[in-house]
Design an enzyme around this catalytic site. Structure first.
Site, PDB file in Angstrom:
ATOM      1  N   HIS A   3       0.823  -1.202   0.000  1.00 24.66           N
ATOM      2  CA  HIS A   3       0.000   0.000   0.000  1.00 24.66           C
ATOM      3  C   HIS A   3       0.862   1.259   0.000  1.00 24.66           C
ATOM      4  O   HIS A   3       1.592   1.497   0.948  1.00 24.66           O
ATOM      5  CB  HIS A   3      -0.883  -0.040   1.254  1.00 24.66           C
ATOM      6  N   ASP A  32      -1.298   6.140  -5.719  1.00 24.39           N
ATOM      7  CA  ASP A  32      -2.360   7.120  -5.953  1.00 24.39           C
ATOM      8  C   ASP A  32      -1.881   8.152  -6.966  1.00 24.39           C
ATOM      9  O   ASP A  32      -0.722   8.567  -6.915  1.00 24.39           O
ATOM     10  CB  ASP A  32      -2.698   7.837  -4.640  1.00 24.39           C
ATOM     11  N   HIS A  45      -0.534  10.594  -2.495  1.00 23.95           N
ATOM     12  CA  HIS A  45      -1.858  10.321  -1.938  1.00 23.95           C
ATOM     13  C   HIS A  45      -2.723  11.571  -1.828  1.00 23.95           C
ATOM     14  O   HIS A  45      -3.885  11.580  -2.229  1.00 23.95           O
ATOM     15  CB  HIS A  45      -1.719   9.658  -0.561  1.00 23.95           C
TER      16      HIS A  45
HETATM   17  O1  G3P Z   1      -6.603   1.061  -2.345  1.00 25.40           O
HETATM   18  C1  G3P Z   1      -6.973   1.101  -1.035  1.00 25.40           C
HETATM   19  C2  G3P Z   1      -6.578   2.336  -0.286  1.00 25.40           C
HETATM   20  O2  G3P Z   1      -5.412   2.857  -0.834  1.00 25.40           O
HETATM   21  C3  G3P Z   1      -7.633   3.384  -0.281  1.00 25.40           C
HETATM   22  O3  G3P Z   1      -7.427   4.349   0.702  1.00 25.40           O
HETATM   23  O4  G3P Z   1      -6.793   6.554   1.499  1.00 25.40           O
HETATM   24  O5  G3P Z   1      -5.076   4.792   1.393  1.00 25.40           O
HETATM   25  O6  G3P Z   1      -5.942   5.825  -0.679  1.00 25.40           O
HETATM   26  P1  G3P Z   1      -6.251   5.419   0.727  1.00 25.40           P
HETATM   27 CA    CA Z   2      -4.849   4.570  -2.302  1.00 25.64          CA
END
Ligand code: G3P
Ligand code: CA
Length: 233
Positions: A3, A32, A45
């Site tokens: 992640h 992201d 992000h």
């Molecule tokens: O893809 C799952 C997760 O990344 C979504 O939440 O806020 O970490 O982008 P966030």
């Molecule tokens: Ca994400």
């Protein structure tokens, strides 16, 4: 899937975090994307980079050159999506690209993404996810065969989390916040036929729980090393 890369040990969404994810045994990475003022896709992000760099700048109002001057942690620079594809498409079996935008329009990030996918012949290695079904609709129109992941969490607005979206979008997977499982009214989502991608799973207890379910296709974690060890065990 790591992640934001191996974000527990390296600055999130940086080339260093993706390289470390590879070394720690991740099958893939999640990242992201946003569009800069001069139309480049960058990996970050937040839409405002204050939390990460200390400078209260919006990516949409900044040029790539401006952003590149800043430290995104441990001296890392903000990467472009091109750089990530260039360095990591061959290393990973999957790159989960999350399109970040909550509005109805998002200034053409999907068109740029489609071009980037074409340039790197990345279709088979990429899943595009978003909390915003309109982003996914645009991606689907531009790249019909691409795998999509429909992201869901409790905080999503009422339009975006309408249960009808999956039948419209026909996503590859439902990318579900693991916390939805705690609520009876959301738990039914985990019983649908879609493969589930679960996030963000960081404790051993939660990892064990999701590994044991055979409809879970991917687990997204900040600790790819912990998850890899547990899967092997
Ligand atoms: O893809 C799952 C997760 O990344 C979504 O939440 O806020 O970490 O982008 P966030
Ligand atoms: Ca994400």
């Amino acid at each position: 899937i790591a992640h934001r890369g191996a974000s527990a040990s390296e600055p999130e969404n940086t080339l260093k975090a993706f390289q470390t994810a590879y070394k720690l045994g991740a099958d893939g990475i999640e990242l992201d994307i946003h569009l800069t003022k001069d139309g480049k896709i960058v990996v970050c992000h937040d839409n405002n980079i204050k939390r990460i760099t200390g400078k209260p700048l919006k990516i949409a109002h900044s040029s790539l050159a401006q952003l590149r001057k800043l430290d995104f942690g441990k001296g890392e620079k903000i990467p472009t999506l091109d750089e990530v594809f260039d360095g990591f498409l061959k290393k990973f079996s999957i790159i989960n690209v999350e399109v970040k935008s909550t509005g109805l329009s998002n200034h053409g990030v999907e068109e740029k993404l489609a071009k980037c996918l074409k340039k790197f012949k990345a279709h088979d290695k990429v899943l595009v996810s978003s909390f915003n079904p309109f982003n996914l609709l645009r991606v689907k129109n531009l790249v019909p065969n691409l795998r999509l992941g429909y992201l869901m969490c409790r905080e999503q607005n009422v339009i975006a989390r309408n249960r009808l979206w999956p039948s419209v979008l026909r996503p590859h997977s439902l990318n579900l916040d693991q916390n939805l499982y705690k609520y009876a009214r959301h738990r039914t989502l985990f019983k649908t036929d879609y493969p589930k991608w679960i996030w963000t799973v960081n404790t051993l207890k939660d990892m064990r729980f999701w590994i044991a379910r055979n409809d879970v296709e991917a687990i997204i974690t900040n600790y790819p090393d912990k998850l890899r060890k547990l899967i092997e065990k």
